[in-house]
Design a protein around this motif. Structure first.
Motif, PDB file in Angstrom:
ATOM      1  N   LEU A 182       0.821  -1.208   0.000  1.00 17.73           N
ATOM      2  CA  LEU A 182       0.000   0.000   0.000  1.00 17.73           C
ATOM      3  C   LEU A 182       0.859   1.264   0.000  1.00 17.73           C
ATOM      4  CD1 LEU A 182      -2.796  -1.030   2.530  1.00 17.73           C
ATOM      5  CD2 LEU A 182      -2.947  -0.929   0.040  1.00 17.73           C
ATOM      6  N   GLY A 183       1.747   1.371   0.961  1.00 12.43           N
ATOM      7  CA  GLY A 183       2.544   2.592   1.082  1.00 12.43           C
ATOM      8  C   GLY A 183       1.702   3.697   1.683  1.00 12.43           C
ATOM      9  N   GLY A 184       2.201   4.297   2.746  1.00 14.80           N
ATOM     10  CA  GLY A 184       1.437   5.348   3.419  1.00 14.80           C
ATOM     11  C   GLY A 184       1.551   6.683   2.700  1.00 14.80           C
ATOM     12  N   LYS A 185       0.465   7.394   2.615  1.00  8.65           N
ATOM     13  CA  LYS A 185       0.511   8.729   2.038  1.00  8.65           C
ATOM     14  C   LYS A 185       1.099   9.698   3.064  1.00  8.65           C
ATOM     15  CE  LYS A 185      -3.582   7.995  -0.830  1.00  8.65           C
ATOM     16  NZ  LYS A 185      -4.959   8.459  -1.136  1.00  8.65           N
ATOM     17  N   PRO A 186       2.013  10.584   2.653  1.00  9.23           N
ATOM     18  CA  PRO A 186       2.577  11.544   3.610  1.00  9.23           C
ATOM     19  C   PRO A 186       1.518  12.339   4.355  1.00  9.23           C
ATOM     20  CG  PRO A 186       3.799  11.588   1.546  1.00  9.23           C
ATOM     21  CD  PRO A 186       2.595  10.720   1.316  1.00  9.23           C
ATOM     22  N   SER A 187       0.409  12.628   3.669  1.00  8.36           N
ATOM     23  CA  SER A 187      -0.641  13.438   4.305  1.00  8.36           C
ATOM     24  C   SER A 187      -1.428  12.652   5.339  1.00  8.36           C
ATOM     25  CB  SER A 187      -1.598  13.986   3.247  1.00  8.36           C
ATOM     26  OG  SER A 187      -2.154  12.930   2.476  1.00  8.36           O
ATOM     27  N   TRP A 188      -1.211  11.338   5.420  1.00  7.96           N
ATOM     28  CA  TRP A 188      -1.865  10.525   6.443  1.00  7.96           C
ATOM     29  C   TRP A 188      -1.052  10.497   7.731  1.00  7.96           C
ATOM     30  CZ3 TRP A 188      -3.563   5.491   3.400  1.00  7.96           C
ATOM     31  CH2 TRP A 188      -4.638   5.823   2.556  1.00  7.96           C
ATOM     32  N   VAL A 189       0.057  11.205   7.773  1.00  4.45           N
ATOM     33  CA  VAL A 189       0.910  11.269   8.953  1.00  4.45           C
ATOM     34  C   VAL A 189       0.775  12.636   9.601  1.00  4.45           C
ATOM     35  CG1 VAL A 189       3.271  11.162   9.830  1.00  4.45           C
ATOM     36  CG2 VAL A 189       2.555   9.628   7.964  1.00  4.45           C
ATOM     37  N   ALA A 190       0.353  12.663  10.861  1.00  4.43           N
ATOM     38  CA  ALA A 190       0.205  13.923  11.603  1.00  4.43           C
ATOM     39  C   ALA A 190       1.084  13.860  12.839  1.00  4.43           C
ATOM     40  CB  ALA A 190      -1.252  14.151  11.997  1.00  4.43           C
ATOM     41  N   GLU A 191       1.866  14.895  13.084  1.00  4.89           N
ATOM     42  CA  GLU A 191       2.773  14.896  14.232  1.00  4.89           C
ATOM     43  C   GLU A 191       2.049  15.316  15.502  1.00  4.89           C
ATOM     44  OE1 GLU A 191       6.947  16.911  15.845  1.00  4.89           O
ATOM     45  OE2 GLU A 191       6.441  16.997  13.711  1.00  4.89           O
ATOM     46  N   GLY A 192       2.299  14.574  16.563  1.00 11.65           N
ATOM     47  CA  GLY A 192       1.818  14.937  17.887  1.00 11.65           C
ATOM     48  C   GLY A 192       2.993  15.025  18.840  1.00 11.65           C
ATOM     49  N   ASP A 193       2.691  15.048  20.141  1.00 16.55           N
ATOM     50  CA  ASP A 193       3.777  15.118  21.130  1.00 16.55           C
ATOM     51  C   ASP A 193       3.517  14.169  22.304  1.00 16.55           C
ATOM     52  OD1 ASP A 193       1.769  16.374  22.551  1.00 16.55           O
ATOM     53  OD2 ASP A 193       2.709  18.350  22.531  1.00 16.55           O
ATOM     54  N   PHE A 194       2.779  13.090  22.028  1.00 15.75           N
ATOM     55  CA  PHE A 194       2.429  12.063  23.017  1.00 15.75           C
ATOM     56  C   PHE A 194       1.321  12.513  23.976  1.00 15.75           C
ATOM     57  CE2 PHE A 194       6.986  10.410  22.513  1.00 15.75           C
ATOM     58  CZ  PHE A 194       6.605   9.418  21.634  1.00 15.75           C
ATOM     59  N   THR A 195       0.784  13.725  23.826  1.00 17.48           N
ATOM     60  CA  THR A 195      -0.245  14.208  24.743  1.00 17.48           C
ATOM     61  C   THR A 195      -1.643  13.976  24.174  1.00 17.48           C
ATOM     62  OG1 THR A 195      -0.285  16.442  23.823  1.00 17.48           O
ATOM     63  CG2 THR A 195       1.300  16.002  25.611  1.00 17.48           C
ATOM     64  N   GLU A 196      -2.628  14.036  25.058  1.00 17.28           N
ATOM     65  CA  GLU A 196      -4.019  13.861  24.654  1.00 17.28           C
ATOM     66  C   GLU A 196      -4.474  14.986  23.730  1.00 17.28           C
ATOM     67  OE1 GLU A 196      -8.274  13.630  26.988  1.00 17.28           O
ATOM     68  OE2 GLU A 196      -6.539  12.618  27.857  1.00 17.28           O
TER      69      GLU A 196
ATOM     70  N   ARG B  20      -6.010  14.862  19.879  1.00 13.41           N
ATOM     71  CA  ARG B  20      -7.320  15.402  19.483  1.00 13.41           C
ATOM     72  C   ARG B  20      -7.173  16.326  18.280  1.00 13.41           C
ATOM     73  NH1 ARG B  20     -10.095  19.677  19.629  1.00 13.41           N
ATOM     74  NH2 ARG B  20      -8.426  20.848  20.652  1.00 13.41           N
ATOM     75  N   ARG B  21      -6.179  17.230  18.340  1.00 16.88           N
ATOM     76  CA  ARG B  21      -5.990  18.177  17.232  1.00 16.88           C
ATOM     77  C   ARG B  21      -5.580  17.464  15.943  1.00 16.88           C
ATOM     78  NH1 ARG B  21      -2.973  21.220  21.078  1.00 16.88           N
ATOM     79  NH2 ARG B  21      -1.090  20.540  19.965  1.00 16.88           N
ATOM     80  N   ALA B  22      -4.646  16.537  16.059  1.00 18.49           N
ATOM     81  CA  ALA B  22      -4.157  15.838  14.869  1.00 18.49           C
ATOM     82  C   ALA B  22      -5.259  15.011  14.217  1.00 18.49           C
ATOM     83  CB  ALA B  22      -2.970  14.954  15.244  1.00 18.49           C
ATOM     84  N   MET B  23      -6.073  14.335  15.030  1.00 19.60           N
ATOM     85  CA  MET B  23      -7.139  13.518  14.479  1.00 19.60           C
ATOM     86  C   MET B  23      -8.194  14.380  13.785  1.00 19.60           C
ATOM     87  SD  MET B  23      -7.916  10.205  14.344  1.00 19.60           S
ATOM     88  CE  MET B  23      -8.298  10.458  12.608  1.00 19.60           C
ATOM     89  N   ALA B  24      -8.495  15.514  14.378  1.00 13.30           N
ATOM     90  CA  ALA B  24      -9.463  16.423  13.757  1.00 13.30           C
ATOM     91  C   ALA B  24      -8.976  16.881  12.384  1.00 13.30           C
ATOM     92  CB  ALA B  24      -9.714  17.626  14.667  1.00 13.30           C
ATOM     93  N   ARG B  25      -7.676  17.184  12.276  1.00 13.42           N
ATOM     94  CA  ARG B  25      -7.122  17.602  10.982  1.00 13.42           C
ATOM     95  C   ARG B  25      -7.168  16.455   9.979  1.00 13.42           C
ATOM     96  NH1 ARG B  25      -3.090  19.868  14.289  1.00 13.42           N
ATOM     97  NH2 ARG B  25      -1.636  18.201  13.665  1.00 13.42           N
ATOM     98  N   LEU B  26      -6.826  15.269  10.429  1.00 16.03           N
ATOM     99  CA  LEU B  26      -6.768  14.125   9.524  1.00 16.03           C
ATOM    100  C   LEU B  26      -8.132  13.813   8.920  1.00 16.03           C
ATOM    101  CD1 LEU B  26      -4.369  11.759  11.504  1.00 16.03           C
ATOM    102  CD2 LEU B  26      -3.949  12.664   9.205  1.00 16.03           C
ATOM    103  N   ILE B  27      -9.173  13.760   9.746  1.00 13.57           N
ATOM    104  CA  ILE B  27     -10.479  13.375   9.201  1.00 13.57           C
ATOM    105  C   ILE B  27     -11.109  14.506   8.386  1.00 13.57           C
ATOM    106  CG2 ILE B  27     -10.942  11.606  10.933  1.00 13.57           C
ATOM    107  CD1 ILE B  27     -12.604  13.566  12.471  1.00 13.57           C
TER     108      ILE B  27
END
Length: 340
Positions: free
Chosen positions: A218-232, A236-243
Motif C-alpha cells: 500500500l505505502g502510506g501517504k505523507p498526508s496521512w501522517v500527523a505529528e503529535g507530542d504524546f499528549t491527549e 485530538r488536534r491531529a485527528m481532527a485535521r486528519l479526518i
C-alpha cells in the motif's frame, strides 16, 4: 575506582567458580531480586572461597560511595510530566531500585545550566550512577556523563548509533504489528499520529507504520501522517485535521495511549464510530487504555521489565565501569480490546 591489588580475585573468577555469568554475580552482590536461591548460595560460596571483595563495598568502606542513583528526567516541557508514561516508568524504576538497597533520587534537568549543575553534582560523588529518561536527539547530557565516566543507562536512545547503555522496547516491531492487525481487519486507509520528531522512539514507531504498509503493497501517504507530542490534546488536534482532510480514513495508529485517547475524542465529535467507521490503536498499555470509550487496543511496553533491566545494567556498570556499554531491546505485545 582504584585498581585491584595483584592477585586479588576478580568478578570473572567468582563467576567461573560459581558457574554463572558476571551479571549474576553482580546481582547477588547487590542483593537484587530475580536470582534463584541455589544460584545465590553458589555465588556466595565462591566469594567466600576466593576472598573476593566487591568494588562497591570497597568504595563504601573508603567513604566514596553515595549508595544512591539519580533518575534524571530531561523533558523540557513541564506539561509532559502530567502524562501517564512518567508516573508508570518512575513507579517501575522505583520498584526495581528498592530491591537493591540504594536510594533513588529524582532530578529534573531542562536547560544547559541545569545540565552543568547536575554534572558537577554527580561528579562530586553524590550519586553512584544515573538513569536517564525522555532524552531528545540533541541532548548532550549522556555524552557529558560518559566523558565523566559516570555509570549511566538510558530509557530508550537518541539514535540508531547510540553508544551509551540503554534499555528500549521494540518500537518498530510493535508499530508494524499494530498496523498489520488493522490491515488484517480490512482497513486500507490507515493514518498515524506520531510523537515528537526529535525523539527516536517516535521515529521508530513511524518507521514500523510505514514498513507494515509497504509490506502490504500500500505505502502510506505523507498526508496521512500527523505529528503529535504524546499528549491527549495533540492527539485530538491531529485527528481532527486528519479526518477533515481525509474523510476516507478507516484506521489510526497513535504513538501513545494518551494520544489515542485524544483521537477518540475527535472522532466522537465528528460523529465517527469506533471501531465501526475508524479503528484506533494506541501504544504503551497504560491503565488509561482500559478506561477509554471504547477500551483501547494498544501495543504493550513491558515497563516493569524495562525498569528491572535498566537497574540491572546500571548495577553492572557501577561494579565494572570499564566494561563496554550494553544495549537491551525488549519485545512488545499487541493487546486487543474494543477500539480495533
Amino acid at each position: 575506582m582504584g585498581r585491584r591489588r595483584p592477585g586479588t580475585p576478580t568478578l570473572e573468577e567468582v563467576a567461573a567458580r560459581a558457574g554463572v555469568g558476571r551479571g549474576t554475580v553482580s546481582r547477588v552482590i547487590n542483593n537484587a531480586a530475580g536470582v534463584k536461591e541455589s544460584t545465590r548460595r553458589a555465588v556466595q560460596q565462591a566469594i567466600a572461597e576466593l576472598g573476593y571483595v566487591p568494588n562497591l563495598a570497597a568504595r563504601s568502606l573508603a567513604g566514596r560511595r553515595a549508595d544512591a542513583v539519580a533518575l534524571v528526567m530531561t523533558e523540557p516541557d513541564w506539561r509532559q510530566f502530567a502524562e501517564p508514561f512518567f508516573s508508570e516508568i518512575v513507579s517501575a524504576l522505583g520498584d526495581a531500585v528498592a530491591d537493591t538497597g540504594l536510594q533513588l533520587l529524582l532530578t529534573l534537568v531542562r536547560s544547559d545550566a541545569e545540565r552543568l549543575r547536575f554534572l558537577e553534582y554527580a561528579r562530586g560523588g553524590r550519586v553512584d550512577g544515573v538513569l536517564l529518561m525522555s532524552v531528545h536527539a540533541d541532548d548532550p547530557l549522556p555524552d557529558m556523563l560518559a566523558e565523566a565516566r559516570m555509570p549511566t543507562v538510558l530509557l530508550g536512545r537518541r539514535s540508531a548509533e547510540e553508544y551509551v547503555s540503554y534499555v528500549d522496547a521494540d518500537n518498530v516491531g510493535g508499530a508494524r504489528t499494530a498496523v498489520g492487525h488493522l490491515l488484517d481487519q480490512g482497513r486500507s486507509a490507515i493514518a498515524t499520529i506520531t510523537g515528537p520528531a526529535d525523539m527516536y522512539v517516535a521515529q521508530c514507531r513511524l518507521r514500523g507504520y510505514h514498513e507494515a504498509l509497504e509490506l502490504a503493497g500500500l505505502g502510506g501517504k505523507p498526508s496521512w501522517v500527523a505529528e503529535g507530542d504524546f499528549t491527549e490534546e495533540s492527539g485530538r488536534r491531529a485527528m481532527a485535521r486528519l479526518i477533515e482532510r481525509h474523510p476516507e480514513i478507516d484506521g489510526v495508529l497513535a504513538a501513545s495511549d494518551t494520544t489515542a485517547a485524544g483521537a477518540l475524542q475527535a472522532l466522537r465529535a465528528a460523529g465517527r464510530r469506533v471501531p465501526e467507521d475508524v479503528a484506533v490503536i494506541g501504544f504503551d498499555d497504560f491503565p488509561l487504555a482500559r478506561r477509554t470509550a471504547p477500551p483501547l487496543t494498544t501495543v504493550r511496553q513491558p515497563l516493569e521489565e524495562i525498569g528491572r533491566a535498566m537497574v540491572r545494567l546500571l548495577l553492572e556498570e557501577m561494579e565494572e565501569p570499564s566494561v563496554a556499554w550494553r544495549h537491551v531491546i525488549l519485545r512488545t505485545e499487541l493487546v486487543l480490546r474494543e477500539s480495533a
